[in-house]
Design an enzyme around this catalytic site. Structure first.
Site, short mmCIF file in Angstrom:
data_model
loop_
_atom_site.label_atom_id
_atom_site.label_comp_id
_atom_site.label_asym_id
_atom_site.label_seq_id
_atom_site.Cartn_x
_atom_site.Cartn_y
_atom_site.Cartn_z
N GLN A 129 0.83 -1.21 0.00
CA GLN A 129 0.00 0.00 0.00
C GLN A 129 0.87 1.26 0.00
O GLN A 129 0.58 2.23 -0.70
CB GLN A 129 -0.92 0.02 1.22
CG GLN A 129 -2.08 -0.92 1.14
CD GLN A 129 -3.13 -0.41 0.18
OE1 GLN A 129 -3.18 -0.80 -0.98
NE2 GLN A 129 -3.98 0.48 0.65
N GLU B 180 -3.60 6.86 2.12
CA GLU B 180 -3.71 8.24 1.69
C GLU B 180 -2.56 9.13 2.17
O GLU B 180 -2.07 9.95 1.40
CB GLU B 180 -5.06 8.82 2.11
CG GLU B 180 -6.24 8.25 1.35
CD GLU B 180 -6.64 6.84 1.80
OE1 GLU B 180 -6.16 6.36 2.85
OE2 GLU B 180 -7.43 6.22 1.07
#
Length: 172
Positions: free
Chosen positions: A22, A89
């Site tokens: 990620q 994010e």
């Protein structure tokens, strides 16, 4: 990008392999956002470039040659499920570090050409924008003509670009 080292605070990682993936993906997404993905708008504000088929996104050749991701040990989050923290994010913004490294390199190139002080370099730092911002003898020769094709370039060297940018044709 030659080398990237990221130390990320993910709390207590539930699956370190997924977390590292990620982080790597989000960094590359941010690298594209700040250095590659040129968006084009109509004079009325309609977005012409509506997806990755219409602007450049990072490719395998954009992955740093040395890409090291480490998870910060012993950083548990007692207020979250399984002591974890969000990771996807926040890492996108780390792509801006590549933009600022490019801006530092442009400043060094401008200093070699005799230009000092602040200069415009808008994101994304596309190759065309970087070339013009460097104020090399070549870019100074073609600067007035080149800024016609590079939206939001303010100018080459210390001269403002007053050319009007032609919008891209609408999508069919």
């Amino acid at each position: 990008t030659l080398r990237t080292d990221i130390v990320m605070d993910v709390g207590r990682s539930i699956n370190p392999s997924i977390d590292i993936g990620q982080i790597e993906g989000a960094f590359l997404q941010g690298l594209g956002l700040y250095t590659l993905e040129q968006l084009s708008f109509s004079p009325g504000g309609v977005l012409y470039t509506r997806g990755p088929s219409q602007y450049k996104i990072p490719a395998v050749c954009d992955v740093p040659l040395s890409f090291n991701v480490y998870l910060l040990p012993d950083s548990h989050n007692p207020h979250a499920i399984y002591s974890s923290k969000g990771i996807g994010e926040p890492t996108v913004f780390l792509g801006s570090t590549v933009f600022y490294a490019i801006k530092d390199a442009v400043a060094a190139a401008r200093a070699e050409s005799g230009f000092a002080g602040p200069f415009p370099l808008n994101s994304p730092a596309t190759p065309e924008r970087v070339c013009l911002a460097c104020a090399t003898p070549f870019s100074q020769r073609v600067g007035r003509h080149a800024c016609l094709h590079v939206p939001s370039i303010v100018g080459v060297g210390n001269a403002p670009c007053t050319a009007k940018v032609k919008p891209a044709p609408p999508l069919m």
